[in-house]
Design an enzyme around this catalytic site. Structure first.
Site, PDB file in Angstrom:
ATOM      1  N   GLU A 225     -57.754 -35.678 142.346  1.00  0.00           N
ATOM      2  CA  GLU A 225     -56.561 -35.789 141.508  1.00  0.00           C
ATOM      3  C   GLU A 225     -56.516 -34.751 140.377  1.00  0.00           C
ATOM      4  O   GLU A 225     -55.479 -34.150 140.115  1.00  0.00           O
ATOM      5  CB  GLU A 225     -56.491 -37.198 140.904  1.00  0.00           C
ATOM      6  CG  GLU A 225     -56.199 -38.311 141.895  1.00  0.00           C
ATOM      7  CD  GLU A 225     -54.717 -38.468 142.186  1.00  0.00           C
ATOM      8  OE1 GLU A 225     -53.920 -37.631 141.708  1.00  0.00           O
ATOM      9  OE2 GLU A 225     -54.354 -39.434 142.886  1.00  0.00           O
TER      10      GLU A 225
ATOM     11  N   SER B  51     -47.355 -40.824 140.301  1.00  0.00           N
ATOM     12  CA  SER B  51     -47.794 -40.500 138.951  1.00  0.00           C
ATOM     13  C   SER B  51     -47.075 -41.393 137.939  1.00  0.00           C
ATOM     14  O   SER B  51     -47.191 -42.612 138.013  1.00  0.00           O
ATOM     15  CB  SER B  51     -47.561 -39.011 138.687  1.00  0.00           C
ATOM     16  OG  SER B  51     -48.271 -38.584 137.551  1.00  0.00           O
TER      17      SER B  51
ATOM     18  N   HIS C 214     -53.591 -33.744 142.557  1.00  0.00           N
ATOM     19  CA  HIS C 214     -52.514 -34.629 142.105  1.00  0.00           C
ATOM     20  C   HIS C 214     -51.165 -34.028 142.499  1.00  0.00           C
ATOM     21  O   HIS C 214     -50.855 -32.893 142.165  1.00  0.00           O
ATOM     22  CB  HIS C 214     -52.598 -34.780 140.592  1.00  0.00           C
ATOM     23  CG  HIS C 214     -51.659 -35.788 140.013  1.00  0.00           C
ATOM     24  ND1 HIS C 214     -51.828 -37.142 140.179  1.00  0.00           N
ATOM     25  CD2 HIS C 214     -50.539 -35.640 139.258  1.00  0.00           C
ATOM     26  CE1 HIS C 214     -50.869 -37.793 139.535  1.00  0.00           C
ATOM     27  NE2 HIS C 214     -50.067 -36.902 138.973  1.00  0.00           N
TER      28      HIS C 214
END
Length: 525
Positions: A334, A211, A444
């Site tokens: 995600e 990320s 995610h």
């Protein structure tokens, strides 16, 4: 080779002084080692200075405080149960103590002798939260699974790490742009000088992150001061496109200064920490789409022209990473977790609002892309009597497909494509595993549960999840050693969109992005 179980409190002499570590999880841990001077007092908002040497042996058994931020693990979140806390930590939430005096790193190593691969981990958290320490990040498991020396370093987050010098007298602070990147580079210099003392090979360093950590890695590929300090890179759920323009970053800083009640960076240098933390949260976009699409207001990497002279994607296209093998990963779903948590506020007001958001992401023909997503969605879950108008939950799901691609999957594919076109090596993968089932999908941060070996702790220790853990651990371990995770390299000649490996219950090579939407994103042609 020294057996870590026979060394209860090992001592290692670093370039700044000796440290005493502890045995940990089939290896050794050295926690809280300074790699730069505390960025406090006159060093607040300044580039990292060298760490102050010490005499004697420094105890390295206690983990350092997280960088200054608001606590992310609240009693209300804990009341939702371990899965909710696990997801929050995977997304960068931290708990425990917080401090501006934060520039410390942790080392986990299988042994003190040898020349093992070194992995420098950069945590995520939207550039506003995160920590290099357990329980949010425990490098012991990653070191055990990969056989590498794992180093995780704190870097400054929020305005203290990512504001763009602006306002009255801002030119005097030009060297203070991208302080978070500068902190990460200082940690890489420490690794160059000290990895060999912990059983690592300073000539085989991989910088890796998820990320915001992966977006940081993407920027490091273009950062002149980081050149030569690492040899391979892993980007999980992040690429090289999440970079603020100077104009937007300047406006954000000016709004922040106003919210903090100060007139200049000179005044901010002595403002209370509480005022800074409150103000930095008030000036950024909260919606996941508005934050991450072009023009979004969010802390993070800035193309400032001084510290970061070139936009990272342009630098990669020009060959900046030709000699650096890249392993680029994304998760299939995600944005799914944000959709689940966002409630009614996440849903687009109507179809026009969604196509307008697509246009903001530079989609050439938003209605055509929307229809391609609708066809895919209805093929997966046909709706009785389906019509051309999207139902509210269909709108939500369509936005989730779009944002997953716009923020993570398509930029990852574009980075792989750009690296290969420039003559550099790249491998890519797409995680399809669903640790908590189909409801949240491959969301995610899901990879953290596998690479951190959190399956037992989260009560998801199933044969399928163990198999995914082993797939990821094997791929990362091979890549750390050789630059090859064990599947074909991204090859533009072998597929219209390049070859990507699916990691999950059905491992195989796939098109990424899928052919039904690739052309709408300007890929696959």
């Amino acid at each position: 080779m020294l057996d870590p179980h026979t060394i209860a409190r090992p001592v290692v002499a670093t370039t700044h002084g000796a440290v005493r570590g502890v045995s940990a999880d089939e290896g050794l841990c050295f926690a809280g080692i300074p790699f730069a001077a505390p960025p406090v007092g006159g060093l607040r908002l300044r580039p990292p200075e060298p760490a102050v040497p010490w005499s004697g042996v420094r105890d390295a058994a206690g983990f350092p405080a997280a960088p200054a931020q608001h606590a992310g693990i609240t009693p209300e979140l804990e009341a939702l149960g371990p899965h909710a806390v696990g997801v929050a930590r995977a997304l960068g939430a931290a708990d425990g103590t917080f401090s501006e005096d934060c520039l410390y790193l942790n080392v986990w190593t299988p042994c003190l002798e040898g020349r093992l691969p070194v992995l420098m981990w950069i945590y995520g958290g939207g550039f506003e939260t995160g920590t290099a320490s357990p329980p949010s990040f425990d490098g012991a498991a990653l070191s055990r699974l990969t056989g590498a020396v794992v180093v995780a370093a704190n870097y400054r987050v929020g305005a203290l790490g990512w504001l763009h010098p602006a306002g009255p007298g801002g030119d005097r602070w030009a060297a203070s742009a991208n302080l978070g990147l500068q902190d990460q580079t200082a940690a890489l210099r420490w690794i160059r000088d000290n990895a060999g003392r912990f059983g690592g090979d300073p000539g085989n360093v991989t910088v890796a992150g998820a990320s915001a950590g992966a977006f940081s890695v993407g920027a490091l590929l273009a950062l002149p001061d980081a050149k030569g300090l690492f040899h391979k890179a892993i980007l999980q759920s992040g690429s090289v496109t999440r970079v603020q323009s100077p104009d937007i970053a300047r406006a954000l800083t000016e709004n922040f200064l106003s919210a903090a009640g100060v007139a200049s960076l000179d005044e901010l240098a002595t403002a209370s920490l509480g005022r800074i933390l409150d103000a930095q949260s008030s000036v950024v976009d909260s919606d996941i789409g508005r934050r991450n699409l072009p023009g979004g207001r969010i802390w993070g990497v800035v193309h400032d022209g001084t510290v970061l002279p070139a936009r990272p994607l342009d630098a990669v296209a020009a060959g900046a990473a030709v000699g650096i093998p890249l392993l680029i990963g994304a998760n299939r779903d995600e944005i799914r977790m944000w959709a689940e948590l966002g409630g009614a506020g996440y849903r687009p007001a109507d179809e026009d609002a969604l196509t307008a958001e697509m246009a903001r992401a530079n989609v050439v023909d938003p209605p055509a892309l929307l229809e391609a997503y609708r066809v895919r969605l209805r093929a997966a879950a046909p709706r009785p009597g389906g019509t051309s108008a999207a139902a509210p939950d269909e709108l939500r799901d369509l936005r989730t497909l779009f944002l997953s691609d716009a923020v993570y999957r398509v930029p990852s594919a574009r980075l792989a494509r750009t690296q290969v076109a420039a003559g550099g090596p790249a491998h890519s993968y797409l995680l399809s595993a669903e640790p908590f089932g189909a409801g949240t999908g491959a969301f995610h941060g899901a990879e953290a549960f596998y690479l951190g070996d959190r399956l037992t702790a989260l009560d998801i220790d199933t044969p399928d999840n163990r198999a995914v853990r082993d797939q990821l651990a094997t791929a990362w371990s091979r890549f750390l050693r050789t630059g090859d995770p064990g599947w074909p390299a991204h090859d533009l000649a072998g597929s219209p969109t390049g070859t990507t490996h699916l990691v999950g219950p059905d491992p195989r090579d796939v098109h990424e992005p899928p052919l039904d939407i690739a052309a709408h994103w300007g890929l696959g042609t």
